[in-house]
Design a protein around this motif. Structure first.
Motif, PDB file in Angstrom:
ATOM      1  N   ALA A   1       0.829  -1.208   0.000  1.00 60.35           N
ATOM      2  CA  ALA A   1       0.000   0.000   0.000  1.00 60.35           C
ATOM      3  C   ALA A   1       0.870   1.266   0.000  1.00 60.35           C
ATOM      4  O   ALA A   1       0.440   2.315  -0.488  1.00 60.35           O
ATOM      5  N   LEU A   2       2.075   1.155   0.552  1.00 56.08           N
ATOM      6  CA  LEU A   2       3.019   2.266   0.571  1.00 56.08           C
ATOM      7  C   LEU A   2       4.253   1.900  -0.245  1.00 56.08           C
ATOM      8  O   LEU A   2       4.705   0.758  -0.208  1.00 56.08           O
ATOM      9  N   GLN A   3       4.797   2.860  -0.954  1.00 59.59           N
ATOM     10  CA  GLN A   3       6.000   2.645  -1.759  1.00 59.59           C
ATOM     11  C   GLN A   3       7.178   3.363  -1.101  1.00 59.59           C
ATOM     12  O   GLN A   3       7.051   4.521  -0.698  1.00 59.59           O
ATOM     13  N   LYS A   4       8.313   2.674  -1.039  1.00 60.62           N
ATOM     14  CA  LYS A   4       9.466   3.181  -0.303  1.00 60.62           C
ATOM     15  C   LYS A   4       9.925   4.540  -0.824  1.00 60.62           C
ATOM     16  O   LYS A   4      10.294   5.420  -0.051  1.00 60.62           O
ATOM     17  N   HIS A   5       9.895   4.744  -2.158  1.00 61.94           N
ATOM     18  CA  HIS A   5      10.411   6.004  -2.699  1.00 61.94           C
ATOM     19  C   HIS A   5       9.481   7.183  -2.400  1.00 61.94           C
ATOM     20  O   HIS A   5       9.851   8.334  -2.616  1.00 61.94           O
ATOM     21  N   ARG A   6       8.284   6.902  -1.869  1.00 57.80           N
ATOM     22  CA  ARG A   6       7.334   7.969  -1.567  1.00 57.80           C
ATOM     23  C   ARG A   6       7.231   8.281  -0.078  1.00 57.80           C
ATOM     24  O   ARG A   6       6.546   9.238   0.307  1.00 57.80           O
ATOM     25  N   VAL A   7       7.876   7.483   0.753  1.00 56.61           N
ATOM     26  CA  VAL A   7       7.718   7.658   2.201  1.00 56.61           C
ATOM     27  C   VAL A   7       9.057   7.981   2.844  1.00 56.61           C
ATOM     28  O   VAL A   7       9.977   7.148   2.861  1.00 56.61           O
TER      29      VAL A   7
END
Length: 429
Positions: free
Chosen positions: A341-347
């Motif tokens: 649900a979450l992407q590493k490059h966005r968090v």
């Protein structure tokens, strides 16, 4: 016959003579220093050869040729430049008025880590060019190697290029080289990522996983404080290093308009660990921000029952400032537990700052966003004629709405209303 005129840094023929009544020898020579003045130098030794050798060593120091002789490779040249740059940075930023002084300033000590890393890559064995002699360091050789580095990492190549340009420029200035081979080396084109503003559903997922997942593998106090840190970053737009350096004396939560004053940042120096630097990232970063209600609630939720003004807002169990790098590892764990649900490059903490900046820009414009975030004023009039107000514009309504958009199963101030007991601190992860 007239005595031959010596060039700058040159010496004449060495004369030797036995000292009367002894078995020792004196070597003597006339030389011209770097400013053009003539001097005599001498050395004494048990033999003619020893006296002559000692005098030559002495001349190296007197004429400056020792510096030229010691810098024979690219690695040695870069090491000498780095030593000087580190000394200048340390000397300047230990001044009490460093942040207020105008004009060109050396990089801050924490910024020098990039130069240290670049010199290490230059001298790497194998793969570096540290053993390349200065007369072998042509523009073609340097550019070819740099672009090989760029194929692996453009950021690393750009760091290296900066150091090489400064080191070779200094070599020309000091007379070690006649021309600068780096002057013709093409620049490294970097492709910086576009700013990312997190969506409300991403913010809700982050906080929900952080506060409710049984697999976080982090102490309850760590989770609670990290959630408060997220709220602070969203509700103020400050840098994570600025939040990590906060002390309770920087906060005024009791007045009608609660504020936080940003006057420092967290840095990590080799051999010293994490510490507070009493000047923020830039001189424009000194500012006071009005706090939205949600941020006040989050801060009150982590304030211990007993505290001193000099205590850290985010301490470890040992009373030292919490390493925000360790906090980032917990945030990475949230991404792992999101099931895609979450992407590493966005968090990241920086993305939270970008999210706050985007929200301010959409309602108030780029100039107001820059003032809240502590960016440098642009333009001649703003830079040289307009005094910057210490209080940033009031954007509390905008940031309060942003924080509340991140509310999931837990609400700010409702997740943990009990104040921690005395002595309860963040766990170092």
């Amino acid at each position: 016959m007239a005595r031959a005129r010596l060039g700058l840094g040159e010496a004449g023929d060495i004369n030797t003579k036995r000292i009367d009544g002894t078995n020792r020898w004196r070597a003597r020579v006339r030389y011209r220093d770097a400013l053009g003045a003539y001097h005599w130098a001498s050395a004494v030794g048990p033999t003619k050869t020893k006296a002559t050798s000692d005098l030559r060593d002495k001349l190296d120091t007197l004429t400056g040729t020792a510096q030229i002789a010691s810098v024979t490779t690219v690695g040695e040249l870069c090491e000498r430049w780095l030593d000087r740059a580190l000394a200048e940075s340390s000397a300047y930023w230990t001044r009490s008025d460093a942040a207020e002084r105008r004009g060109s300033k050396p990089p801050r000590p924490q910024s020098m880590v990039h130069s240290v890393r670049a010199v290490r890559n230059i001298r790497a064995r194998p793969g570096g060019i540290g053993d390349l002699r200065l007369n072998e360091a042509t523009t073609l050789a340097l550019e070819t190697w740099l672009f090989e580095q760029a194929e692996e990492s453009r950021g690393r190549a750009a760091e290296i290029r900066i150091v090489l340009r400064k080191a070779f420029h200094g070599a020309v200035r000091l007379g070690l080289l006649v021309t600068d081979p780096m002057a013709g080396v093409d620049s490294i084109n970097r492709t910086d990522p576009r700013p990312i503003a997190l969506k409300p559903e991403e913010l809700r997922a982050i906080r929900s996983i952080l506060t409710t997942s049984p697999n976080m593998q982090a102490a309850h106090t760590t989770v609670r404080n990290l959630d408060a840190l997220i709220v602070i970053l969203l509700g103020t737009g400050m840098r994570v290093g600025e939040a990590g350096a906060l002390r309770w004396s920087d906060l005024d939560l009791d007045g009608h308009d609660p504020t936080v004053t940003i006057s420092g940042t967290q840095v990590e120096l080799k051999g010293k660990g994490v510490l507070r630097q009493d000047v923020p990232k830039t001189e424009s970063s000194n500012r006071t921000l009005l706090l939205p209600p949600s941020v006040v609630d989050a801060i009150e939720g982590i304030r211990p029952a007993w505290w001193k003004p000099t205590d850290w807002v985010f301490p470890t169990r040992n009373g030292t400032p919490w390493n925000t790098g360790n906090a980032a590892k917990v945030l990475d764990r949230v991404v792992e537990l999101s099931g895609g649900a979450l992407q590493k490059h966005r968090v990241s903490f920086h993305k939270l700052r970008s999210t706050a900046a985007t929200a301010i820009d959409e309602e108030h414009g780029q100039e107001i966003a820059g003032l809240v975030l502590g960016h440098k004023l642009t333009g001649i009039t703003r830079t040289h004629y307009i005094a910057r107000a210490p209080m940033a514009p009031d954007v509390r309504h905008t940031l309060e709405r942003l924080v509340r958009s991140s509310l999931g199963t837990a609400r700010v101030g409702e997740q943990e209303t009990r104040k921690p007991a005395k002595g309860q601190h963040l766990r170092a992860v």
